[in-house]
Scaffold this motif. Structure first.
Motif, short mmCIF file in Angstrom:
data_model
loop_
_atom_site.label_atom_id
_atom_site.label_comp_id
_atom_site.label_asym_id
_atom_site.label_seq_id
_atom_site.Cartn_x
_atom_site.Cartn_y
_atom_site.Cartn_z
N ALA A 81 18.72 -4.22 -19.81
CA ALA A 81 19.61 -4.95 -19.67
C ALA A 81 20.01 -5.39 -21.60
O ALA A 81 19.79 -5.35 -21.85
CB ALA A 81 19.12 -5.49 -18.97
N ALA A 82 21.65 -6.04 -21.95
CA ALA A 82 21.91 -6.01 -22.41
C ALA A 82 22.27 -7.61 -21.99
O ALA A 82 22.94 -8.65 -20.83
CB ALA A 82 23.59 -5.87 -23.22
N PRO A 83 22.78 -9.01 -22.96
CA PRO A 83 23.16 -10.10 -22.51
C PRO A 83 25.21 -9.99 -22.08
O PRO A 83 25.67 -8.92 -22.43
CB PRO A 83 22.89 -10.52 -24.20
CG PRO A 83 22.09 -9.72 -24.66
CD PRO A 83 21.63 -8.43 -24.49
N ALA A 84 24.87 -10.78 -20.97
CA ALA A 84 26.26 -10.72 -20.50
C ALA A 84 26.70 -11.52 -21.31
O ALA A 84 26.56 -12.74 -21.30
CB ALA A 84 26.53 -11.27 -19.30
N VAL A 85 27.99 -10.79 -21.59
CA VAL A 85 29.44 -11.83 -22.82
C VAL A 85 30.43 -11.43 -21.80
O VAL A 85 30.88 -10.26 -20.80
CB VAL A 85 29.64 -11.74 -23.83
CG1 VAL A 85 27.86 -11.68 -24.38
CG2 VAL A 85 29.96 -10.00 -23.97
N PRO A 86 31.42 -12.41 -21.38
CA PRO A 86 33.39 -12.36 -21.15
C PRO A 86 33.00 -11.35 -21.52
O PRO A 86 33.30 -11.04 -23.30
CB PRO A 86 33.58 -13.78 -21.37
CG PRO A 86 32.20 -14.60 -21.85
CD PRO A 86 31.22 -13.69 -22.05
#
Length: 226
Positions: A221-226
């Protein structure tokens, strides 16, 4: 011969008189001449002093001040709980855009996205009519989120890694997999994994690496960014 003496005296007197008259005349004309110069000087009209020249109008007052360039809120993440403490909300900002995730850790979740205005206000939308209205003030976002015709008030404080919002979208054993995780500031995790449309509570991830095992398969899982 006796008369020459008085005549001589008479002529001498006349000559002396003529000399005196001549001197008086010369002195009078000189005095009159100086007087005329003085009179002429006093009666002459004064030379008008030149009017002060008007300088070029100053442009300082008329020059408009440079307009401020609008800047979006800084890139950062926020995480927190709803007022009733039944669900969590996380928001990630980048370049004036936002992505948010609402999750109760069981079956209720929603992904939302939209713009963030320069004053910190945001109105994000998601599928099935989900929406989030929030305002960034200082180091927190306050607002409300509506999911499936229910509304929750929330406060999300600034999140510093490893806390924040994470997401993994992949395929696991032939099934489409979409997982979302909110890691709170105290280390607690809330998440849901959706496998082919079936939601379930998500297993915990390792916030340092994003590693998580789903159905015996390890994914990241990766950091969610716009």
């Amino acid at each position: 011969m006796k008369r020459s003496g008085p005549l001589f005296t008479l002529f001498a007197g006349l000559f002396l008189a003529l000399v005196m008259l001549s001197l008086n005349a010369t002195t009078g004309s000189g005095t009159s001449s100086y007087g005329n110069i003085g009179d002429s000087g006093s009666s002459a009209a004064p030379t008008p002093s030149p009017a002060p020249s008007k300088g070029k109008p100053s442009t300082a007052a008329s020059t408009p001040a440079p307009s401020r360039t609008a800047t979006p809120p800084p890139d950062s993440s926020y995480a927190g709980r709803t007022k009733d403490d039944r669900a969590s909300v996380a928001i990630s900002l980048k370049g004036g855009k936002a992505i948010a995730y609402f999750c109760d850790g069981r079956t209720q979740e929603a992904w939302l996205k939209g713009d963030v205005k320069d004053d910190g206000t945001m109105r994000l939308t998601g599928s099935d009519g989900a929406k989030l209205d929030g305002t960034l003030r200082g180091n927190k976002v306050d607002g409300t989120v509506d999911v499936r015709k229910k509304s929750w008030q929330f406060t999300a404080a600034k999140a510093v890694k490893p806390s924040g919002l994470y997401r993994a979208t992949t395929e696991v054993r032939g099934a489409k997999f979409d997982g979302g995780w909110i890691v709170l500031q105290d280390g607690r995790q809330v998440g849901i994994v959706d496998s082919d449309g079936t939601p379930a509570a998500a297993p915990p991830i390792d916030p340092r690496t994003g590693a998580v095992t789903v159905n015996g398969t390890e994914i990241t899982a990766a950091p969610a960014v716009p």
